[in-house]
Scaffold this active site. Structure first.
Site, PDB file in Angstrom:
ATOM      1  NE  ARG A   1      63.494  -3.698   4.745  1.00  0.00           N
ATOM      2  CZ  ARG A   1      64.507  -3.757   3.936  1.00  0.00           C
ATOM      3  NH1 ARG A   1      65.785  -4.046   4.381  1.00  0.00           N
ATOM      4  NH2 ARG A   1      64.442  -4.809   2.892  1.00  0.00           N
ATOM      5  CB  THR A   2      58.090  -7.427   6.407  1.00  0.00           C
ATOM      6  OG1 THR A   2      58.194  -6.196   5.659  1.00  0.00           O
ATOM      7  CG2 THR A   2      56.684  -8.012   6.884  1.00  0.00           C
TER       8      THR A   2
ATOM      9  CE  LYS B   1      55.974 -31.259  -3.671  1.00  0.00           C
ATOM     10  NZ  LYS B   1      55.547 -32.016  -2.292  1.00  0.00           N
TER      11      LYS B   1
ATOM     12  NE  ARG C   1      56.132  -8.738   1.849  1.00  0.00           N
ATOM     13  CZ  ARG C   1      57.038  -8.085   2.174  1.00  0.00           C
ATOM     14  NH1 ARG C   1      58.136  -7.925   1.363  1.00  0.00           N
ATOM     15  NH2 ARG C   1      56.857  -6.783   2.834  1.00  0.00           N
TER      16      ARG C   1
ATOM     17  CG  HIS D   1      53.512  -3.774   4.142  1.00  0.00           C
ATOM     18  ND1 HIS D   1      53.309  -4.706   5.013  1.00  0.00           N
ATOM     19  CD2 HIS D   1      54.871  -3.614   3.787  1.00  0.00           C
ATOM     20  CE1 HIS D   1      54.585  -5.028   5.233  1.00  0.00           C
ATOM     21  NE2 HIS D   1      55.390  -4.400   4.700  1.00  0.00           N
TER      22      HIS D   1
END
Lengths: 154, 308
Positions: B53-54, B82, B103, B131
Protein backbone atom coordinates in the site's frame (compact mmCIF):
# COMPACT_ATOMS: atom_id res chain seq x y z
CA UNK A 1 41.32 16.25 51.91
CA UNK A 2 39.93 13.86 54.49
CA UNK A 3 41.91 11.02 56.05
CA UNK A 4 39.83 8.55 54.09
CA UNK A 5 41.05 9.93 50.82
CA UNK A 6 44.61 9.52 51.98
CA UNK A 7 44.18 5.78 51.51
CA UNK A 8 45.67 6.60 48.14
CA UNK A 9 48.54 9.03 48.07
CA UNK A 10 48.28 12.72 47.22
CA UNK A 11 49.16 13.66 43.70
CA UNK A 12 51.36 16.54 42.67
CA UNK A 13 49.56 17.60 39.48
CA UNK A 14 46.40 16.30 37.89
CA UNK A 15 42.75 15.72 38.71
CA UNK A 16 40.93 14.16 41.62
CA UNK A 17 37.41 13.06 40.83
CA UNK A 18 35.64 12.79 44.14
CA UNK A 19 32.17 11.68 45.21
CA UNK A 20 31.81 9.13 42.46
CA UNK A 21 28.99 6.68 43.18
CA UNK A 22 30.38 3.52 44.74
CA UNK A 23 31.34 0.99 42.12
CA UNK A 24 31.59 3.46 39.23
CA UNK A 25 35.32 4.24 39.38
CA UNK A 26 36.28 1.89 36.56
CA UNK A 27 33.48 3.27 34.42
CA UNK A 28 34.75 6.78 35.08
CA UNK A 29 38.14 5.74 33.76
CA UNK A 30 36.49 4.09 30.78
CA UNK A 31 34.39 7.11 29.97
CA UNK A 32 37.53 9.23 30.04
CA UNK A 33 39.44 6.74 27.93
CA UNK A 34 42.08 6.34 30.62
CA UNK A 35 43.72 2.94 30.77
CA UNK A 36 47.24 3.87 31.87
CA UNK A 37 48.68 3.25 28.43
CA UNK A 38 49.71 6.90 28.15
CA UNK A 39 51.95 6.49 31.17
CA UNK A 40 49.81 8.58 33.51
CA UNK A 41 49.57 7.54 37.15
CA UNK A 42 46.09 6.45 38.17
CA UNK A 43 44.91 5.76 41.70
CA UNK A 44 41.49 4.50 42.67
CA UNK A 45 39.73 4.33 45.98
CA UNK A 46 36.60 2.21 45.97
CA UNK A 47 33.82 2.00 48.52
CA UNK A 48 35.43 4.47 50.87
CA UNK A 49 33.15 6.01 53.52
CA UNK A 50 31.43 9.27 52.57
CA UNK A 51 29.28 11.61 54.64
CA UNK A 52 27.27 12.59 51.60
CA UNK A 53 26.98 9.29 49.74
CA UNK A 54 27.52 6.66 52.43
CA UNK A 55 30.08 4.96 50.21
CA UNK A 56 31.91 6.52 47.32
CA UNK A 57 34.72 5.98 44.85
CA UNK A 58 37.59 8.39 44.28
CA UNK A 59 39.74 8.55 41.16
CA UNK A 60 43.05 10.37 40.95
CA UNK A 61 44.72 10.92 37.62
CA UNK A 62 48.21 12.36 37.58
CA UNK A 63 49.40 14.94 35.08
CA UNK A 64 46.05 15.32 33.42
CA UNK A 65 43.42 18.04 33.80
CA UNK A 66 39.94 17.21 32.60
CA UNK A 67 38.34 19.25 29.85
CA UNK A 68 34.83 20.65 30.17
CA UNK A 69 33.43 18.07 27.75
CA UNK A 70 35.00 15.25 29.76
CA UNK A 71 33.44 16.63 32.91
CA UNK A 72 30.05 16.78 31.22
CA UNK A 73 30.02 13.16 30.18
CA UNK A 74 31.11 12.14 33.64
CA UNK A 75 27.85 13.54 34.95
CA UNK A 76 25.92 10.77 33.24
CA UNK A 77 27.37 8.09 35.48
CA UNK A 78 28.57 10.21 38.41
CA UNK A 79 26.10 13.07 38.83
CA UNK A 80 27.32 13.84 42.35
CA UNK A 81 30.98 13.95 41.39
CA UNK A 82 33.23 16.88 42.18
CA UNK A 83 36.32 17.70 40.18
CA UNK A 84 39.45 18.94 41.87
CA UNK A 85 42.28 20.23 39.74
CA UNK A 86 45.59 19.81 41.53
CA UNK A 87 48.73 21.80 40.88
CA UNK A 88 51.82 21.35 43.01
CA UNK A 89 49.78 19.39 45.61
CA UNK A 90 47.21 22.18 46.03
CA UNK A 91 43.61 22.22 44.90
CA UNK A 92 43.52 25.18 42.52
CA UNK A 93 40.04 24.59 41.14
CA UNK A 94 37.07 22.72 42.50
CA UNK A 95 33.81 22.22 40.62
CA UNK A 96 30.75 20.01 40.40
CA UNK A 97 29.80 18.25 37.21
CA UNK A 98 27.04 19.63 34.99
CA UNK A 99 24.71 17.54 32.92
CA UNK A 100 25.29 18.07 29.20
CA UNK A 101 22.50 18.47 26.62
CA UNK A 102 23.77 15.40 24.81
CA UNK A 103 26.64 13.01 24.21
CA UNK A 104 28.03 11.74 20.92
CA UNK A 105 29.90 8.51 20.31
CA UNK A 106 29.99 7.56 23.95
CA UNK A 107 27.15 5.10 24.47
CA UNK A 108 25.79 2.18 22.48
CA UNK A 109 22.06 2.13 21.91
CA UNK A 110 20.51 -0.82 23.75
CA UNK A 111 17.96 -1.23 20.95
CA UNK A 112 19.53 -3.88 18.77
CA UNK A 113 17.29 -2.78 15.92
CA UNK A 114 18.52 0.81 16.06
CA UNK A 115 20.25 2.05 12.91
CA UNK A 116 23.29 3.02 15.01
CA UNK A 117 23.94 -0.70 15.50
CA UNK A 118 23.81 -1.44 11.77
CA UNK A 119 27.37 -0.60 10.76
CA UNK A 120 26.47 2.76 9.25
CA UNK A 121 29.10 5.56 9.21
CA UNK A 122 27.60 7.47 12.13
CA UNK A 123 28.36 7.93 15.80
CA UNK A 124 25.72 7.20 18.39
CA UNK A 125 24.01 10.33 19.64
CA UNK A 126 22.02 10.69 22.85
CA UNK A 127 20.16 13.62 24.27
CA UNK A 128 20.00 13.97 28.03
CA UNK A 129 16.49 13.82 29.47
CA UNK A 130 15.26 14.29 33.04
CA UNK A 131 16.43 11.01 34.46
CA UNK A 132 18.37 9.37 31.68
CA UNK A 133 19.45 9.63 28.07
CA UNK A 134 17.56 9.14 24.83
CA UNK A 135 18.84 7.87 21.50
CA UNK A 136 18.54 10.67 18.94
CA UNK A 137 17.87 8.11 16.19
CA UNK A 138 15.48 5.47 17.53
CA UNK A 139 14.22 7.37 20.63
CA UNK A 140 15.03 4.54 23.05
CA UNK A 141 15.43 5.80 26.60
CA UNK A 142 18.08 4.53 29.01
CA UNK A 143 17.32 5.33 32.62
CA UNK A 144 19.18 2.76 34.67
CA UNK A 145 22.66 1.37 34.23
CA UNK A 146 23.87 3.95 31.75
CA UNK A 147 27.42 2.78 32.37
CA UNK A 148 26.47 -0.64 31.00
CA UNK A 149 26.05 1.01 27.60
CA UNK A 150 29.39 2.77 27.46
CA UNK A 151 30.85 2.25 24.02
CA UNK A 152 34.33 1.83 25.49
CA UNK A 153 36.18 -1.05 27.09
CA UNK A 154 36.08 -1.27 30.87
CA UNK B 1 20.51 20.16 7.06
CA UNK B 2 17.10 20.65 5.48
CA UNK B 3 14.22 21.17 7.87
CA UNK B 4 11.44 19.86 5.66
CA UNK B 5 12.12 16.14 5.82
CA UNK B 6 9.24 14.12 7.26
CA UNK B 7 10.88 11.82 9.77
CA UNK B 8 8.64 11.58 12.80
CA UNK B 9 5.12 12.63 13.70
CA UNK B 10 6.62 13.92 16.93
CA UNK B 11 7.96 16.84 14.88
CA UNK B 12 4.61 17.65 13.23
CA UNK B 13 2.96 20.79 14.46
CA UNK B 14 -0.78 21.33 14.26
CA UNK B 15 -0.10 24.04 11.70
CA UNK B 16 1.90 21.74 9.42
CA UNK B 17 -0.65 18.94 9.77
CA UNK B 18 -3.53 21.22 8.89
CA UNK B 19 -1.64 22.65 5.92
CA UNK B 20 -1.19 19.16 4.47
CA UNK B 21 -4.78 18.13 5.20
CA UNK B 22 -6.18 21.33 3.68
CA UNK B 23 -4.10 20.82 0.57
CA UNK B 24 -5.26 17.18 0.40
CA UNK B 25 -8.88 18.35 0.58
CA UNK B 26 -8.24 20.77 -2.28
CA UNK B 27 -6.70 17.98 -4.34
CA UNK B 28 -9.60 15.68 -3.51
CA UNK B 29 -12.02 18.36 -4.71
CA UNK B 30 -10.22 19.03 -7.99
CA UNK B 31 -7.55 16.43 -8.79
CA UNK B 32 -7.31 17.56 -12.42
CA UNK B 33 -5.88 20.90 -11.32
CA UNK B 34 -2.80 19.11 -9.96
CA UNK B 35 -2.24 16.75 -12.88
CA UNK B 36 0.82 18.51 -14.32
CA UNK B 37 1.91 20.31 -11.19
CA UNK B 38 5.24 18.49 -10.90
CA UNK B 39 5.85 17.36 -14.45
CA UNK B 40 9.46 16.31 -14.80
CA UNK B 41 10.00 15.77 -11.09
CA UNK B 42 11.35 12.41 -9.95
CA UNK B 43 10.61 10.61 -6.69
CA UNK B 44 12.89 7.80 -5.53
CA UNK B 45 11.21 4.84 -3.82
CA UNK B 46 13.74 3.15 -1.53
CA UNK B 47 11.97 0.29 0.19
CA UNK B 48 14.29 -1.96 2.16
CA UNK B 49 11.43 -4.15 3.34
CA UNK B 50 8.24 -5.29 1.63
CA UNK B 51 5.38 -2.85 1.16
CA UNK B 52 2.30 -2.85 -0.99
CA UNK B 53 0.00 0.00 0.00
CA UNK B 54 2.54 2.60 1.03
CA UNK B 55 4.78 2.06 -1.96
CA UNK B 56 1.93 1.96 -4.47
CA UNK B 57 0.27 5.01 -3.02
CA UNK B 58 3.46 7.11 -3.15
CA UNK B 59 4.02 5.87 -6.70
CA UNK B 60 0.46 6.76 -7.69
CA UNK B 61 0.53 10.10 -5.89
CA UNK B 62 3.71 11.18 -7.68
CA UNK B 63 2.37 10.14 -11.07
CA UNK B 64 -0.90 11.99 -10.47
CA UNK B 65 1.17 15.11 -9.86
CA UNK B 66 2.70 14.64 -13.31
CA UNK B 67 6.02 13.33 -12.01
CA UNK B 68 7.72 9.99 -12.29
CA UNK B 69 9.26 7.51 -9.87
CA UNK B 70 12.43 5.47 -9.76
CA UNK B 71 12.36 2.35 -7.66
CA UNK B 72 15.44 0.65 -6.24
CA UNK B 73 13.59 -2.67 -6.38
CA UNK B 74 13.95 -5.36 -3.78
CA UNK B 75 16.88 -5.54 -1.41
CA UNK B 76 17.87 -8.84 -2.97
CA UNK B 77 18.32 -7.22 -6.37
CA UNK B 78 20.06 -4.05 -5.16
CA UNK B 79 23.53 -3.00 -4.06
CA UNK B 80 22.43 -3.47 -0.47
CA UNK B 81 22.96 -7.16 -1.10
CA UNK B 82 26.61 -6.33 -1.81
CA UNK B 83 26.94 -4.68 1.58
CA UNK B 84 26.39 -1.05 0.67
CA UNK B 85 25.47 1.12 3.65
CA UNK B 86 22.19 3.00 3.77
CA UNK B 87 24.17 6.24 4.01
CA UNK B 88 25.86 5.50 0.68
CA UNK B 89 22.64 4.36 -0.97
CA UNK B 90 20.76 7.57 -0.21
CA UNK B 91 23.74 9.75 -1.13
CA UNK B 92 23.75 8.14 -4.55
CA UNK B 93 19.98 8.26 -4.96
CA UNK B 94 19.74 11.97 -4.10
CA UNK B 95 21.57 12.62 -7.35
CA UNK B 96 18.78 10.88 -9.26
CA UNK B 97 15.69 12.29 -7.64
CA UNK B 98 14.02 15.40 -6.27
CA UNK B 99 12.77 13.62 -3.17
CA UNK B 100 13.24 10.24 -1.49
CA UNK B 101 10.73 7.97 0.22
CA UNK B 102 12.45 5.50 2.50
CA UNK B 103 11.23 2.39 4.28
CA UNK B 104 13.77 0.48 6.33
CA UNK B 105 13.62 -2.27 8.96
CA UNK B 106 15.82 -0.41 11.46
CA UNK B 107 14.52 2.22 13.85
CA UNK B 108 16.08 5.62 13.26
CA UNK B 109 17.00 4.78 9.65
CA UNK B 110 15.11 7.72 8.17
CA UNK B 111 16.57 10.15 10.67
CA UNK B 112 20.06 8.95 9.88
CA UNK B 113 19.51 8.96 6.12
CA UNK B 114 18.17 12.52 6.26
CA UNK B 115 21.53 13.66 7.63
CA UNK B 116 23.24 12.53 4.43
CA UNK B 117 21.00 14.06 1.77
CA UNK B 118 19.94 17.49 0.59
CA UNK B 119 16.64 16.50 -0.99
CA UNK B 120 13.47 16.08 1.09
CA UNK B 121 13.23 12.62 2.63
CA UNK B 122 10.01 11.00 3.79
CA UNK B 123 10.02 8.23 6.38
CA UNK B 124 7.69 5.53 5.06
CA UNK B 125 8.26 3.33 8.09
CA UNK B 126 11.41 2.60 10.10
CA UNK B 127 11.19 -0.69 11.98
CA UNK B 128 8.91 -0.33 14.96
CA UNK B 129 9.57 3.41 15.01
CA UNK B 130 7.45 5.82 13.02
CA UNK B 131 5.25 6.02 9.92
CA UNK B 132 4.27 9.69 9.70
CA UNK B 133 2.75 9.77 6.19
CA UNK B 134 0.33 7.05 7.30
CA UNK B 135 -0.56 9.29 10.21
CA UNK B 136 -1.37 12.18 7.92
CA UNK B 137 -3.85 10.07 6.00
CA UNK B 138 -5.24 8.72 9.28
CA UNK B 139 -5.78 12.27 10.49
CA UNK B 140 -7.34 13.27 7.18
CA UNK B 141 -9.79 10.40 7.50
CA UNK B 142 -10.61 11.25 11.11
CA UNK B 143 -11.11 14.90 10.21
CA UNK B 144 -13.46 14.00 7.36
CA UNK B 145 -15.49 11.75 9.64
CA UNK B 146 -15.50 13.51 12.98
CA UNK B 147 -13.27 16.57 13.06
CA UNK B 148 -10.05 16.64 15.03
CA UNK B 149 -11.03 18.17 18.36
CA UNK B 150 -13.12 17.03 21.31
CA UNK B 151 -12.70 13.42 20.35
CA UNK B 152 -12.19 10.08 22.09
CA UNK B 153 -9.88 7.88 20.05
CA UNK B 154 -9.23 4.24 20.96
CA UNK B 155 -6.06 2.68 19.58
CA UNK B 156 -6.01 -1.09 19.94
CA UNK B 157 -3.72 -4.02 19.16
CA UNK B 158 0.05 -4.17 19.00
CA UNK B 159 0.96 -0.86 20.53
CA UNK B 160 4.52 -1.86 21.31
CA UNK B 161 5.79 -2.55 17.81
CA UNK B 162 3.12 -0.73 15.78
CA UNK B 163 4.82 2.21 14.12
CA UNK B 164 1.53 3.60 12.81
CA UNK B 165 0.33 3.72 16.41
CA UNK B 166 3.42 5.54 17.62
CA UNK B 167 3.08 8.20 14.93
CA UNK B 168 -0.64 8.63 15.41
CA UNK B 169 -0.30 8.96 19.18
CA UNK B 170 2.31 11.70 18.78
CA UNK B 171 0.28 13.58 16.19
CA UNK B 172 -2.94 13.49 18.22
CA UNK B 173 -1.25 15.43 21.01
CA UNK B 174 -1.70 18.50 18.78
CA UNK B 175 -5.47 18.24 19.14
CA UNK B 176 -8.06 18.06 21.88
CA UNK B 177 -8.21 14.28 21.86
CA UNK B 178 -8.61 11.77 24.66
CA UNK B 179 -6.43 8.80 23.74
CA UNK B 180 -7.33 5.31 24.96
CA UNK B 181 -4.75 2.59 24.38
CA UNK B 182 -6.08 -0.95 24.45
CA UNK B 183 -3.66 -3.87 24.35
CA UNK B 184 -2.38 -6.91 26.15
CA UNK B 185 0.03 -5.92 28.93
CA UNK B 186 2.94 -7.36 26.92
CA UNK B 187 2.20 -5.11 23.93
CA UNK B 188 1.55 -1.79 25.64
CA UNK B 189 3.04 1.43 24.31
CA UNK B 190 6.82 1.62 24.55
CA UNK B 191 8.37 3.76 27.25
CA UNK B 192 9.62 6.48 24.92
CA UNK B 193 6.16 7.08 23.45
CA UNK B 194 4.53 7.17 26.89
CA UNK B 195 7.26 9.63 27.93
CA UNK B 196 6.46 11.92 24.99
CA UNK B 197 2.71 11.78 25.60
CA UNK B 198 3.27 12.66 29.23
CA UNK B 199 5.59 15.52 28.28
CA UNK B 200 2.99 16.81 25.81
CA UNK B 201 0.31 16.76 28.50
CA UNK B 202 -1.84 14.36 26.49
CA UNK B 203 -5.03 12.90 27.92
CA UNK B 204 -4.13 9.21 27.98
CA UNK B 205 -5.62 6.07 29.50
CA UNK B 206 -4.45 2.51 29.05
CA UNK B 207 -6.74 -0.52 29.05
CA UNK B 208 -6.53 -4.24 28.52
CA UNK B 209 -10.26 -4.59 27.82
CA UNK B 210 -12.03 -2.82 24.94
CA UNK B 211 -15.42 -3.10 26.69
CA UNK B 212 -14.24 -0.60 29.31
CA UNK B 213 -14.12 2.20 26.82
CA UNK B 214 -15.86 1.26 23.55
CA UNK B 215 -19.16 3.10 24.20
CA UNK B 216 -17.44 6.47 24.51
CA UNK B 217 -15.23 6.24 21.41
CA UNK B 218 -15.57 8.34 18.26
CA UNK B 219 -12.80 6.41 16.54
CA UNK B 220 -11.46 2.90 17.09
CA UNK B 221 -8.08 2.42 15.38
CA UNK B 222 -7.32 -1.29 15.19
CA UNK B 223 -3.91 -2.79 14.43
CA UNK B 224 -2.83 -6.36 13.92
CA UNK B 225 -1.57 -8.25 16.93
CA UNK B 226 1.52 -9.75 15.43
CA UNK B 227 1.76 -13.45 16.06
CA UNK B 228 5.49 -13.39 15.40
CA UNK B 229 6.06 -11.12 18.41
CA UNK B 230 4.97 -13.80 20.86
CA UNK B 231 7.50 -16.37 22.00
CA UNK B 232 4.67 -18.75 22.85
CA UNK B 233 1.82 -19.59 20.46
CA UNK B 234 -0.57 -20.26 23.34
CA UNK B 235 0.12 -16.85 24.77
CA UNK B 236 -0.74 -15.31 21.40
CA UNK B 237 -4.00 -17.26 21.11
CA UNK B 238 -5.00 -16.23 24.61
CA UNK B 239 -4.90 -12.54 23.78
CA UNK B 240 -5.63 -12.39 20.06
CA UNK B 241 -9.28 -13.38 20.41
CA UNK B 242 -9.91 -10.59 22.89
CA UNK B 243 -8.95 -7.99 20.32
CA UNK B 244 -11.12 -9.11 17.42
CA UNK B 245 -13.88 -6.81 16.21
CA UNK B 246 -17.13 -8.24 14.84
CA UNK B 247 -20.74 -7.11 14.61
CA UNK B 248 -21.49 -8.35 18.09
CA UNK B 249 -18.58 -6.41 19.57
CA UNK B 250 -19.87 -3.25 17.93
CA UNK B 251 -23.32 -3.56 19.51
CA UNK B 252 -21.93 -1.51 22.39
CA UNK B 253 -20.47 1.18 20.11
CA UNK B 254 -21.92 4.56 19.25
CA UNK B 255 -23.67 4.66 15.87
CA UNK B 256 -21.16 7.16 14.51
CA UNK B 257 -18.06 5.23 15.55
CA UNK B 258 -15.41 4.97 12.82
CA UNK B 259 -13.42 1.73 12.80
CA UNK B 260 -10.03 2.33 11.20
CA UNK B 261 -7.09 0.07 10.39
CA UNK B 262 -3.81 0.82 8.56
CA UNK B 263 -4.12 -2.53 6.77
CA UNK B 264 -3.30 -5.24 6.01
CA UNK B 265 -5.69 -6.90 8.42
CA UNK B 266 -5.59 -10.59 9.13
CA UNK B 267 -8.45 -11.57 11.40
CA UNK B 268 -8.71 -8.66 13.84
CA UNK B 269 -11.72 -7.21 12.00
CA UNK B 270 -14.33 -9.70 10.83
CA UNK B 271 -15.38 -9.31 7.16
CA UNK B 272 -18.99 -8.76 8.30
CA UNK B 273 -17.91 -5.35 9.65
CA UNK B 274 -17.04 -4.23 6.11
CA UNK B 275 -20.69 -3.72 5.28
CA UNK B 276 -21.52 -1.70 8.37
CA UNK B 277 -21.49 2.09 8.77
CA UNK B 278 -18.49 1.69 11.09
CA UNK B 279 -16.05 0.44 8.46
CA UNK B 280 -13.71 3.26 7.49
CA UNK B 281 -10.51 1.37 6.63
CA UNK B 282 -10.89 1.19 2.85
CA UNK B 283 -11.81 4.87 2.65
CA UNK B 284 -8.77 5.46 4.88
CA UNK B 285 -6.51 3.58 2.46
CA UNK B 286 -7.90 5.50 -0.52
CA UNK B 287 -7.17 8.76 1.27
CA UNK B 288 -3.50 7.87 0.99
CA UNK B 289 -3.48 9.27 -2.54
CA UNK B 290 -4.64 12.86 -1.99
CA UNK B 291 -2.75 13.08 1.29
CA UNK B 292 0.52 11.85 -0.21
CA UNK B 293 -0.04 14.09 -3.23
CA UNK B 294 -0.43 17.01 -0.83
CA UNK B 295 2.66 16.00 1.11
CA UNK B 296 4.79 15.62 -2.02
CA UNK B 297 3.39 18.82 -3.50
CA UNK B 298 4.48 20.72 -0.41
CA UNK B 299 7.94 19.16 -0.31
CA UNK B 300 8.63 19.53 -4.03
CA UNK B 301 7.33 23.09 -4.12
CA UNK B 302 9.59 24.08 -1.26
CA UNK B 303 12.51 22.27 -2.91
CA UNK B 304 11.92 24.22 -6.12
CA UNK B 305 11.54 27.49 -4.27
CA UNK B 306 14.72 26.64 -2.40
CA UNK B 307 16.61 26.81 -5.67
CA UNK B 308 16.94 23.17 -6.56
Amino acid sequence: MSDHELRVSKIRNGTVIDHVAAGQALNVLAILGIDGSEGEGVSIGMNVPSDRLGRKDVVKVEDRELSQSEVEVLSLIAPEASINIIRDYDVVEKSRVDRPDGVVGLLSCPNRNCITNDGEPIASKFTVVDDGVRCAYCDSIIRDGIADHLDVQT
Amino acid sequence: MRQDHLISAANLSRERIEAVLDRAAAIDADPAAYRQRHAGAVLALCFFEPSTRTKMSFDTAMKRLGGTTVDMGTVESSSVKKGETLADTVRVVEGYADAIVLRHPSEGAAKMASEFVDVPLVNAGDGAGQHPSQTLLDLYTIRERAGLDDLSVGIMGDLKYGRTVHSLAHALTNFDVRQHFISPESLRLPRNVRFDLHEAGAQVREHTDLDEVLPELDVLYVTRIQRERFPDENEYRAVAGQYRIDSETLDAARDDLSVMHPLPRVDEIAPEVDETQYATYFEQAHNGIPVRMALLDGLLTRATEGGR
